[in-house]
Write an enzyme that holds these catalytic residues in place. Structure first.
Site, short mmCIF file in Angstrom:
data_model
loop_
_atom_site.label_atom_id
_atom_site.label_comp_id
_atom_site.label_asym_id
_atom_site.label_seq_id
_atom_site.Cartn_x
_atom_site.Cartn_y
_atom_site.Cartn_z
N CYS A 2 0.88 -1.18 0.00
CA CYS A 2 0.00 0.00 0.00
C CYS A 2 0.91 1.22 0.00
O CYS A 2 1.96 1.22 0.65
CB CYS A 2 -0.94 0.15 1.21
SG CYS A 2 -2.44 -0.86 1.11
N1 LIG Z 1 -1.61 -3.52 2.13
C1 LIG Z 1 -2.15 -2.76 3.04
O1 LIG Z 1 -1.47 -1.99 3.73
C2 LIG Z 1 -3.63 -2.94 3.22
C3 LIG Z 1 -4.33 -1.97 4.12
C4 LIG Z 1 -5.62 -2.55 4.68
N2 LIG Z 1 -5.37 -3.64 5.57
C5 LIG Z 1 -6.54 -2.98 3.56
O2 LIG Z 1 -6.76 -4.12 3.30
O3 LIG Z 1 -7.09 -2.17 2.91
#
Ligand SMILES: NC(=O)CC[C@H](N)C(=O)O
Length: 298
Positions: A2
């Site tokens: 992300c």
């Molecule tokens: N890869 C991440 O940081 C994901 C952020 C969050 N857990 C989501 O699924 O949106």
């Protein structure tokens, strides 16, 4: 993964370029999360006015007469601007809650992305460059903004599962990481009256902060509480009407870099998100410490 970017302007001269700067920063983070992207832009509030940003899978049908229909329902003047699958409705500030309620009957399938005096949120499945182009984000001006490109870990790849999540007026939160106790925190927050659109862990973090703010906490206090009550991995970037905050969990394995000059405070998951910002070569650049809250307010 992300990718997160954020920009809080101190120098009003940069405001017309906010959308363009954030778009460039977010596109640089594309390879950190290619499934959906979103951006929250805070414009300068206009006295007595508020904005509701709504999304529809059938924008032609849902948006054609929406401003008029909503105006009648709330007995107030409503104007609207359609941008692809989103529409920003401008209305009297004191009719904002009434408008949110009226939307449920008028367009039950449309989703409220954000509500408040300054905030507009645009988010969809797709790459940052495509999402930003669909909503013409680079033409937007504003005082601060936050962007996110997602690689889903906790819930489906959908429009509503994209970040930023907004769970209170003029509030938003984006997240890199995954929370391990989000189901139990969600249950507690539901009992306290908070509502949820998704099964996503990040939405729980957003609602947790909104609930603390509703209870009277200051932004810094609400963010501090995430360190004791939320388990798992997180770098959060939070926006409010006048504020911008960052907090990382005590292990801090999700990357984060910040830069500050006289003109702005910037956040990037990686430094490369910030290389095109004006004056970056002379900025104070640092890695936010684990379990430490950073925030700026006007
Ligand atoms: N890869 C991440 O940081 C994901 C952020 C969050 N857990 C989501 O699924 O949106």
């Amino acid at each position: 993964m992300c990718g997160i970017v954020g920009l809080f302007l101190k120098d009003p001269k940069l405001e017309p370029q906010l959308g363009a700067m954030l778009t460039d920063m977010l596109i640089t983070m594309t390879d950190r999360g290619p499934d959906s992207a979103g951006i929250a832009i805070y414009g300068r509030p206009e006295k007595g006015k508020a904005k509701l940003t709504v999304q529809s899978a059938n924008p032609d049908a849902d948006f054609a007469t929406l401003a008029d229909d909503l105006g009648k329902a709330i007995a107030g003047k409503v104007t609207g601007v359609v941008k692809d699958t989103h529409m920003v409705l401008e209305l009297p500030e004191d009719r904002l809650e009434a408008a949110r309620h009226a939307m449920r009957d008028l367009r039950p399938k449309a989703k409220v992305m954000s509500a408040g005096e300054g905030i507009e949120i645009y988010k969809e499945v797709g790459l940052p460059k495509d999402v930003a182009a669909r909503f013409e984000v680079s033409r937007m001006s504003g005082t601060h903004g936050i962007g996110h490109t997602r690689m889903a870990t906790e819930s489906a790849v959908t429009t509503m599962g994209a970040h930023p999540f907004s769970t209170g007026a003029d509030q938003c939160l984006v997240h890199n990481g995954s929370l391990s106790n989000h189901n139990s925190v969600r249950r507690v927050l539901r009992q306290a009256g908070m509502t949820f659109e998704t099964e996503n862990d990040t939405e729980v973090a957003a609602a947790f902060i909104s609930h603390k703010l509703q209870e009277g906490a200051k932004l810094g206090e609400a963010m501090e509480a995430t360190l004791t009550d939320l388990d798992g991995f997180f770098t959060f970037v939070v926006g409010t009407k006048n504020g911008f905050g960052v907090v990382r969990d005590p292990i801090a394995c999700k990357p984060a870099v910040m830069a500050e000059t006289d003109q702005y405070v910037a956040f990037g998951s990686e430094y490369r998100a910030m290389v095109n910002l004006p004056g970056i070569d002379n900025a104070r650049v640092w890695e936010p410490e684990p379990a430490t809250v950073y925030f700026w307010e006007r």
